[in-house]
Enzyme design. Sequence first.
Site, PDB file in Angstrom:
ATOM      1  N   THR A  13       0.838  -1.218   0.000  1.00  0.00           N
ATOM      2  CA  THR A  13       0.000   0.000   0.000  1.00  0.00           C
ATOM      3  C   THR A  13       0.867   1.260   0.000  1.00  0.00           C
ATOM      4  OG1 THR A  13      -1.673  -1.206   1.234  1.00  0.00           O
ATOM      5  CG2 THR A  13      -1.845   1.196   1.255  1.00  0.00           C
ATOM      6  N   CYS A 150      -0.226   7.434   9.423  1.00  0.00           N
ATOM      7  CA  CYS A 150      -1.100   8.215   8.535  1.00  0.00           C
ATOM      8  C   CYS A 150      -1.917   9.237   9.324  1.00  0.00           C
ATOM      9  CB  CYS A 150      -2.008   7.297   7.721  1.00  0.00           C
ATOM     10  SG  CYS A 150      -2.847   6.037   8.692  1.00  0.00           S
ATOM     11  N   ASN A 151      -2.573   8.777  10.400  1.00  0.00           N
ATOM     12  CA  ASN A 151      -3.389   9.702  11.198  1.00  0.00           C
ATOM     13  C   ASN A 151      -2.536  10.807  11.806  1.00  0.00           C
ATOM     14  OD1 ASN A 151      -6.249   9.127  11.378  1.00  0.00           O
ATOM     15  ND2 ASN A 151      -5.648   7.126  12.151  1.00  0.00           N
TER      16      ASN A 151
HETATM   17  N1  LIG Z   1      -1.665   1.075   5.016  1.00  0.00           N
HETATM   18  C1  LIG Z   1      -1.740   2.272   5.592  1.00  0.00           C
HETATM   19  O1  LIG Z   1      -2.783   2.913   5.587  1.00  0.00           O
HETATM   20  C2  LIG Z   1      -0.497   2.867   6.211  1.00  0.00           C
HETATM   21  C3  LIG Z   1      -0.492   4.253   6.430  1.00  0.00           C
HETATM   22  C4  LIG Z   1       0.676   4.852   6.961  1.00  0.00           C
HETATM   23  C5  LIG Z   1       1.745   4.065   7.329  1.00  0.00           C
HETATM   24  N2  LIG Z   1       1.686   2.699   7.153  1.00  0.00           N
HETATM   25  C6  LIG Z   1       2.891   1.935   7.526  1.00  0.00           C
HETATM   26  O2  LIG Z   1       3.615   1.647   6.326  1.00  0.00           O
HETATM   27  C7  LIG Z   1       4.319   0.396   6.474  1.00  0.00           C
HETATM   28  C8  LIG Z   1       3.898  -0.513   5.338  1.00  0.00           C
HETATM   29  O3  LIG Z   1       2.496  -0.781   5.463  1.00  0.00           O
HETATM   30  P1  LIG Z   1       1.610  -1.227   4.211  1.00  0.00           P
HETATM   31  O4  LIG Z   1       0.190  -1.004   4.606  1.00  0.00           O
HETATM   32  O5  LIG Z   1       2.146  -0.593   2.963  1.00  0.00           O
HETATM   33  O6  LIG Z   1       1.900  -2.803   4.202  1.00  0.00           O
HETATM   34  P2  LIG Z   1       1.594  -3.838   3.009  1.00  0.00           P
HETATM   35  O7  LIG Z   1       0.546  -3.290   2.101  1.00  0.00           O
HETATM   36  O8  LIG Z   1       1.414  -5.149   3.659  1.00  0.00           O
HETATM   37  O9  LIG Z   1       2.980  -3.848   2.178  1.00  0.00           O
HETATM   38  C9  LIG Z   1       4.182  -4.353   2.689  1.00  0.00           C
HETATM   39  C10 LIG Z   1       5.008  -4.821   1.517  1.00  0.00           C
HETATM   40  O10 LIG Z   1       6.299  -5.225   1.973  1.00  0.00           O
HETATM   41  C11 LIG Z   1       6.650  -6.465   1.356  1.00  0.00           C
HETATM   42  N3  LIG Z   1       7.603  -7.179   2.215  1.00  0.00           N
HETATM   43  C12 LIG Z   1       7.427  -8.305   2.970  1.00  0.00           C
HETATM   44  N4  LIG Z   1       8.565  -8.600   3.622  1.00  0.00           N
HETATM   45  C13 LIG Z   1       9.482  -7.663   3.292  1.00  0.00           C
HETATM   46  C14 LIG Z   1      10.841  -7.435   3.649  1.00  0.00           C
HETATM   47  N5  LIG Z   1      11.508  -8.243   4.475  1.00  0.00           N
HETATM   48  N6  LIG Z   1      11.482  -6.334   3.121  1.00  0.00           N
HETATM   49  C15 LIG Z   1      10.856  -5.505   2.265  1.00  0.00           C
HETATM   50  N7  LIG Z   1       9.545  -5.676   1.898  1.00  0.00           N
HETATM   51  C16 LIG Z   1       8.877  -6.729   2.402  1.00  0.00           C
HETATM   52  C17 LIG Z   1       5.315  -7.184   1.222  1.00  0.00           C
HETATM   53  O11 LIG Z   1       5.388  -8.160   0.213  1.00  0.00           O
HETATM   54  P3  LIG Z   1       4.462  -9.476   0.279  1.00  0.00           P
HETATM   55  O12 LIG Z   1       3.042  -8.999   0.341  1.00  0.00           O
HETATM   56  O13 LIG Z   1       4.775 -10.127  -1.021  1.00  0.00           O
HETATM   57  O14 LIG Z   1       4.904 -10.249   1.482  1.00  0.00           O
HETATM   58  C18 LIG Z   1       4.388  -6.021   0.825  1.00  0.00           C
HETATM   59  O15 LIG Z   1       4.426  -5.779  -0.567  1.00  0.00           O
HETATM   60  C19 LIG Z   1       3.989  -0.115   7.872  1.00  0.00           C
HETATM   61  O16 LIG Z   1       4.988   0.349   8.761  1.00  0.00           O
HETATM   62  C20 LIG Z   1       2.665   0.568   8.183  1.00  0.00           C
HETATM   63  O17 LIG Z   1       2.410   0.685   9.548  1.00  0.00           O
HETATM   64  C21 LIG Z   1       0.593   2.100   6.572  1.00  0.00           C
END
Ligand SMILES: NC(=O)c1ccc[n+]([C@@H]2O[C@H](COP(=O)([O-])OP(=O)(O)OC[C@H]3O[C@@H](n4cnc5c(N)ncnc54)[C@H](OP(=O)(O)O)[C@@H]3O)[C@@H](O)[C@H]2O)c1
Length: 351
Positions: A13, A150-151
Amino acid sequence: MEKIKVGVAGYGTIGSRLADGVALQDDMELVGIVGHSPSLAIRALAENDMIGVNGVEYKLYLVDMDLKPRFDALGIPVEGSFEELCEKVDVMLDASPGGTGAANKAIYERLGVKAIFQGGEKNSVADVFFHGYANYDLGLGKQFLKLTSCNTTGLIRAVDCLDRKFGIEKVAITIIRRVADPGDYHRGLTNALQMEKAPSHQAVDLMTIMPHIAATGILVHTPVTHGHIITVLATAKDGRKITREEAIEAFRAHPRIRTVTIDEGFKGNASFFKYARDLGNRRADMYEIGLWEDSVVESGNDIMFAINIPQESVTIPETIDGVRAVMQMQTTSAEATAATNKNLKIGRFKK
Ligand SMILES: NC(=O)c1ccc[n+]([C@@H]2O[C@H](COP(=O)([O-])OP(=O)(O)OC[C@H]3O[C@@H](n4cnc5c(N)ncnc54)[C@H](OP(=O)(O)O)[C@@H]3O)[C@@H](O)[C@H]2O)c1
């Protein structure tokens, strides 16, 4: 000036959007992205011949080269390993799943590369807990930054906006939090509200970044995916009154705050998502937080308002600000945020 070389670890994401954000900067080069499994996001990229925004090729590196045969079988080109990408860049933007960034940090330390982590990591992962507007100076030249969630990113934008203009002493917030991102089947199909123990981490985080403000708050999870809504009650310093008009004027002038009204059709969180889709924004992303002018009310000397947080895209601009800070590309928040805003075309709706 030579372009700053940036890599993105994790193409989920946040990572997919960070890659787009970097590809849009005229003073940065997206050297590559790191993938784990051949996810739908990576398969979609491959189907588009690995071309992302701005005509930029997103070269794919892998967390685990043992999984390369799975990519080969799908005809997805792989450029090299995670470590090989780290060796080619100035800064890695780590958007791996929460907690994984701390493990990746060992690689960044070993190879001497700077890195910016996202909100899912512990604060201790970085030298500075960072926000592009509220504490840009602290990030200058550092090796490791951690972005606010995000928040918190959106909340701090709005509170910092008032703080700069009027001086804020205290805020109390309520967060109505989307329970999952679109497509998050692993979170289940839900139809309930869920309480968090107070104070919410966003209020505590705000105090870490803006220690002169006392903050507290409550968070309620709701079964929706298109954005969070936060209500904020802010008290200015020394008993100063902030009028509704003054607050709205300050919010209108902020490039990363989109002020709207209910009457023009912004009825709720989904209106912002739909509007971003109508704008043709990639993935229906919106970098700005939304602020309902109709929600701005006075309570004695205090001011109260509600903001919309597009959780999937709100942290992208402040993360790009982080690249500018660690590489000392600009020495002030004003110059850095202006450069980021220009490249992401933030604020163009104010024309
Ligand atoms: N989603 C939100 O609304 C949001 C907002 C602000 C901040 N965040 C933060 O942003 C970060 C990422 O969240 P996300 O929602 O983007 O998660 P996500 O959608 O689950 O994406 C994480 C990605 O990292 C990959 N991955 C898995 N293991 C890894 C490794 N060892 N090294 C590098 N990449 C790896 C995953 O691949 P696979 O799926 O193939 O395993 C996936 O593509 C977190 O810290 C989260 O708290 C999220």
